[in-house]
Scaffold this active site. Structure first.
Site, PDB file in Angstrom:
ATOM      1  N   LYS A 108      39.451  32.215  38.226  1.00 55.05           N
ATOM      2  CA  LYS A 108      38.158  32.484  38.850  1.00 55.05           C
ATOM      3  C   LYS A 108      37.015  32.345  37.843  1.00 55.05           C
ATOM      4  O   LYS A 108      35.978  31.740  38.145  1.00 55.05           O
ATOM      5  CB  LYS A 108      38.145  33.877  39.470  1.00 55.05           C
ATOM      6  CG  LYS A 108      39.028  33.991  40.696  1.00 55.05           C
ATOM      7  CD  LYS A 108      39.049  35.415  41.215  1.00 55.05           C
ATOM      8  CE  LYS A 108      39.907  35.525  42.463  1.00 55.05           C
ATOM      9  NZ  LYS A 108      39.894  36.895  43.003  1.00 55.05           N
ATOM     10  N   ALA A 135      37.752  38.560  37.929  1.00 48.92           N
ATOM     11  CA  ALA A 135      38.618  39.730  38.039  1.00 48.92           C
ATOM     12  C   ALA A 135      39.507  39.603  39.266  1.00 48.92           C
ATOM     13  O   ALA A 135      39.142  38.955  40.240  1.00 48.92           O
ATOM     14  CB  ALA A 135      37.788  41.007  38.123  1.00 48.92           C
ATOM     15  N   ASP A 136      40.670  40.221  39.190  1.00 50.15           N
ATOM     16  CA  ASP A 136      41.554  40.289  40.340  1.00 50.15           C
ATOM     17  C   ASP A 136      42.514  41.451  40.133  1.00 50.15           C
ATOM     18  O   ASP A 136      42.657  41.969  39.018  1.00 50.15           O
ATOM     19  CB  ASP A 136      42.336  39.002  40.553  1.00 50.15           C
ATOM     20  CG  ASP A 136      42.636  38.760  42.033  1.00 50.15           C
ATOM     21  OD1 ASP A 136      43.034  39.724  42.722  1.00 50.15           O
ATOM     22  OD2 ASP A 136      42.488  37.626  42.489  1.00 50.15           O
ATOM     23  N   GLN A 137      43.154  41.838  41.211  1.00 51.19           N
ATOM     24  CA  GLN A 137      44.066  42.967  41.179  1.00 51.19           C
ATOM     25  C   GLN A 137      45.333  42.612  41.946  1.00 51.19           C
ATOM     26  O   GLN A 137      45.261  41.969  42.995  1.00 51.19           O
ATOM     27  CB  GLN A 137      43.394  44.184  41.810  1.00 51.19           C
ATOM     28  CG  GLN A 137      44.154  45.478  41.667  1.00 51.19           C
ATOM     29  CD  GLN A 137      43.347  46.649  42.210  1.00 51.19           C
ATOM     30  OE1 GLN A 137      42.960  46.650  43.364  1.00 51.19           O
ATOM     31  NE2 GLN A 137      43.100  47.633  41.373  1.00 51.19           N
TER      32      GLN A 137
END
Length: 181
Positions: free
Chosen positions: A41, A57-59
């Site tokens: 991203k 960011a990612d989770q």
């Protein structure tokens, strides 16, 4: 989170194929996947605005030896929450900073989430109160809302649970001279 921390920013959605990234990644490495998604991203946006510092960011959520995706319906959310009842799972929040089309930093933080043995009546009240907004959350809960009542304990950083390893991101921005030390 960034606004609350006094970090000026603007939002640009990264148009990336998350399913393609997931397809080439080891599903047993949920923490690594969170970082890889964040990196992809950040790079996607950085290539369009090379002078900017870009945060991706990612989770991801690991439960029962597998990777859990967002529920597609409230029925799926109900089933998932019932499966997690009385169990622990892990939230991995990955972040990456890019500048000039290159990743300059990336990291991940993990929180252990211990779900309490809640009643079916509580679950139904929770799903009714929160509604389809839960479908935007990988665990079908928002800790900053009524979802906090689903847990008996959380081990880890609150910001990590919300989706960003904030302290390491701020430290890197200070180290890079983007924020004042």
């Amino acid at each position: 989170m960034l606004e609350g921390a006094g970090v000026p920013f603007s939002v640009q959605v990264a148009d990336v194929d998350e399913d393609a990234v997931k397809a080439t990644h080891d599903p047993a490495d949920a923490a690594g996947l969170a970082v890889e998604l964040a990196r992809v991203k950040a790079l996607a946006v950085s290539r369009h605005d090379p002078e900017a510092w870009v945060l991706g960011a990612d989770q991801t959520l690991a439960f029962g030896g597998g990777l859990v995706s967002k529920a597609a319906s409230l029925d799926e959310a109900r089933d998932r929450l019932k499966a997690m009842r009385g169990q622990s799972h892990y939230l991995h929040s990955g972040a990456a900073l890019a500048c000039n089309g290159q990743i300059v930093w990336s990291g991940v933080d993990t929180a252990t989430m211990r779900v309490r043995d809640f009643s079916d009546a509580f679950l139904e009240a929770y799903l009714t109160a929160e509604g389809t907004g839960l479908l935007a959350c990988v665990g079908s809960y928002r800790l900053e809302g009524m979802g906090s009542q689903l847990f008996e304990a959380v081990e880890g950083d609150y910001f990590t649970v919300l989706g960003l390893p904030l302290w390491p991101v701020l430290a890197e921005l200070r180290r890079a001279g983007v924020l004042a030390t």
